[in-house]
Enzyme design. Structure first.
Site, PDB file in Angstrom:
ATOM      1  N   HIS A  20      -4.226   3.698  21.419  1.00 22.65           N
ATOM      2  CA  HIS A  20      -3.703   4.281  20.188  1.00 22.65           C
ATOM      3  C   HIS A  20      -2.422   3.576  19.762  1.00 22.65           C
ATOM      4  O   HIS A  20      -1.530   3.367  20.581  1.00 22.65           O
ATOM      5  CB  HIS A  20      -3.454   5.772  20.409  1.00 22.65           C
ATOM      6  CG  HIS A  20      -3.080   6.502  19.173  1.00 22.65           C
ATOM      7  ND1 HIS A  20      -2.171   7.525  19.185  1.00 22.65           N
ATOM      8  CD2 HIS A  20      -3.493   6.375  17.887  1.00 22.65           C
ATOM      9  CE1 HIS A  20      -2.032   7.994  17.954  1.00 22.65           C
ATOM     10  NE2 HIS A  20      -2.829   7.306  17.158  1.00 22.65           N
ATOM     11  N   ASP A  28      -6.013 -15.007   7.396  1.00 23.97           N
ATOM     12  CA  ASP A  28      -6.593 -16.203   6.806  1.00 23.97           C
ATOM     13  C   ASP A  28      -6.199 -17.422   7.635  1.00 23.97           C
ATOM     14  O   ASP A  28      -5.442 -17.306   8.606  1.00 23.97           O
ATOM     15  CB  ASP A  28      -6.187 -16.334   5.333  1.00 23.97           C
ATOM     16  CG  ASP A  28      -4.677 -16.447   5.117  1.00 23.97           C
ATOM     17  OD1 ASP A  28      -3.955 -16.966   5.990  1.00 23.97           O
ATOM     18  OD2 ASP A  28      -4.223 -16.010   4.044  1.00 23.97           O
ATOM     19  N   HIS A  95       4.724  -9.778   2.308  1.00 26.00           N
ATOM     20  CA  HIS A  95       4.082 -10.759   3.183  1.00 26.00           C
ATOM     21  C   HIS A  95       4.998 -11.110   4.356  1.00 26.00           C
ATOM     22  O   HIS A  95       4.527 -11.297   5.478  1.00 26.00           O
ATOM     23  CB  HIS A  95       3.707 -12.004   2.386  1.00 26.00           C
ATOM     24  CG  HIS A  95       2.906 -12.991   3.163  1.00 26.00           C
ATOM     25  ND1 HIS A  95       1.687 -12.691   3.720  1.00 26.00           N
ATOM     26  CD2 HIS A  95       3.149 -14.286   3.494  1.00 26.00           C
ATOM     27  CE1 HIS A  95       1.202 -13.753   4.345  1.00 26.00           C
ATOM     28  NE2 HIS A  95       2.077 -14.735   4.230  1.00 26.00           N
ATOM     29  N   TYR A 117      -3.066 -14.510   0.691  1.00 28.46           N
ATOM     30  CA  TYR A 117      -2.733 -13.180   1.216  1.00 28.46           C
ATOM     31  C   TYR A 117      -3.938 -12.397   1.733  1.00 28.46           C
ATOM     32  O   TYR A 117      -3.926 -11.166   1.732  1.00 28.46           O
ATOM     33  CB  TYR A 117      -1.975 -12.360   0.167  1.00 28.46           C
ATOM     34  CG  TYR A 117      -0.744 -13.095  -0.323  1.00 28.46           C
ATOM     35  CD1 TYR A 117       0.361 -13.247   0.498  1.00 28.46           C
ATOM     36  CD2 TYR A 117      -0.720 -13.669  -1.593  1.00 28.46           C
ATOM     37  CE1 TYR A 117       1.481 -13.933   0.061  1.00 28.46           C
ATOM     38  CE2 TYR A 117       0.392 -14.368  -2.039  1.00 28.46           C
ATOM     39  CZ  TYR A 117       1.487 -14.496  -1.208  1.00 28.46           C
ATOM     40  OH  TYR A 117       2.588 -15.187  -1.636  1.00 28.46           O
ATOM     41  N   ALA A 118      -4.958 -13.082   2.199  1.00 32.12           N
ATOM     42  CA  ALA A 118      -6.134 -12.418   2.781  1.00 32.12           C
ATOM     43  C   ALA A 118      -5.844 -12.140   4.252  1.00 32.12           C
ATOM     44  O   ALA A 118      -6.383 -12.790   5.156  1.00 32.12           O
ATOM     45  CB  ALA A 118      -7.380 -13.274   2.607  1.00 32.12           C
ATOM     46  N   ASN A 119      -4.947 -11.181   4.472  1.00 33.21           N
ATOM     47  CA  ASN A 119      -4.505 -10.791   5.807  1.00 33.21           C
ATOM     48  C   ASN A 119      -4.380  -9.280   5.840  1.00 33.21           C
ATOM     49  O   ASN A 119      -4.063  -8.656   4.825  1.00 33.21           O
ATOM     50  CB  ASN A 119      -3.121 -11.383   6.123  1.00 33.21           C
ATOM     51  CG  ASN A 119      -3.071 -12.878   5.917  1.00 33.21           C
ATOM     52  OD1 ASN A 119      -3.695 -13.624   6.647  1.00 33.21           O
ATOM     53  ND2 ASN A 119      -2.335 -13.314   4.898  1.00 33.21           N
TER      54      ASN A 119
END
Length: 128
Positions: A20, A28, A95, A117-119
């Protein structure tokens, strides 16, 4: 052999060790990987595998209680942002904050994604 869920043995094994609040990053191909954080690199060419493909596969096998994405995605990559929000509610951070948070990750999965920004940072939940 596993019949369902994550069949990549490195990812499946790493996810089995999560508790947890542990953090998982799916990034990316340009996201910096902090020293000392386990990285499973799935990229094999620019764009492959896609970020959303890996996010779907992970979410099918991982209980996320929270998610964080860079607010810059709204202007730079609205299509990916919309797809993320269809899958789960993500909170926005900068970011730079996302990169700092990735230092605390238990695992980073690197994709071949080459869009801005594909994170995402996923915080592990519990299944009960």
């Amino acid at each position: 052999m596993k019949k369902h869920g994550m069949i990549n043995r490195d990812i499946a094994g790493a996810l089995a060790l999560f508790g947890h609040t542990d953090l998982l990053v799916i990034g990316d191909c340009g996201l910096p990987i902090p020293k000392g954080v386990l990285c499973i690199d799935l990229s094999y060419k620019v764009g492959e595998p896609a970020f959303l493909t890996i996010l779907d596969a992970v979410l099918a096998d991982f209980e996320a209680e929270a998610a964080f994405i860079a607010r810059e995605i709204t202007n730079a990559n609205p299509q990916v942002e919309q797809e993320i929000m269809k899958k789960l509610k993500a909170d926005y951070i900068t970011h730079e904050e996302l990169k700092v948070l990735s230092n605390q990750a238990k695992l980073i999965i690197r994709t071949g994604e080459a869009t801005p920004y594909a994170n995402i940072v996923l915080r592990s939940g519990v299944i009960f």
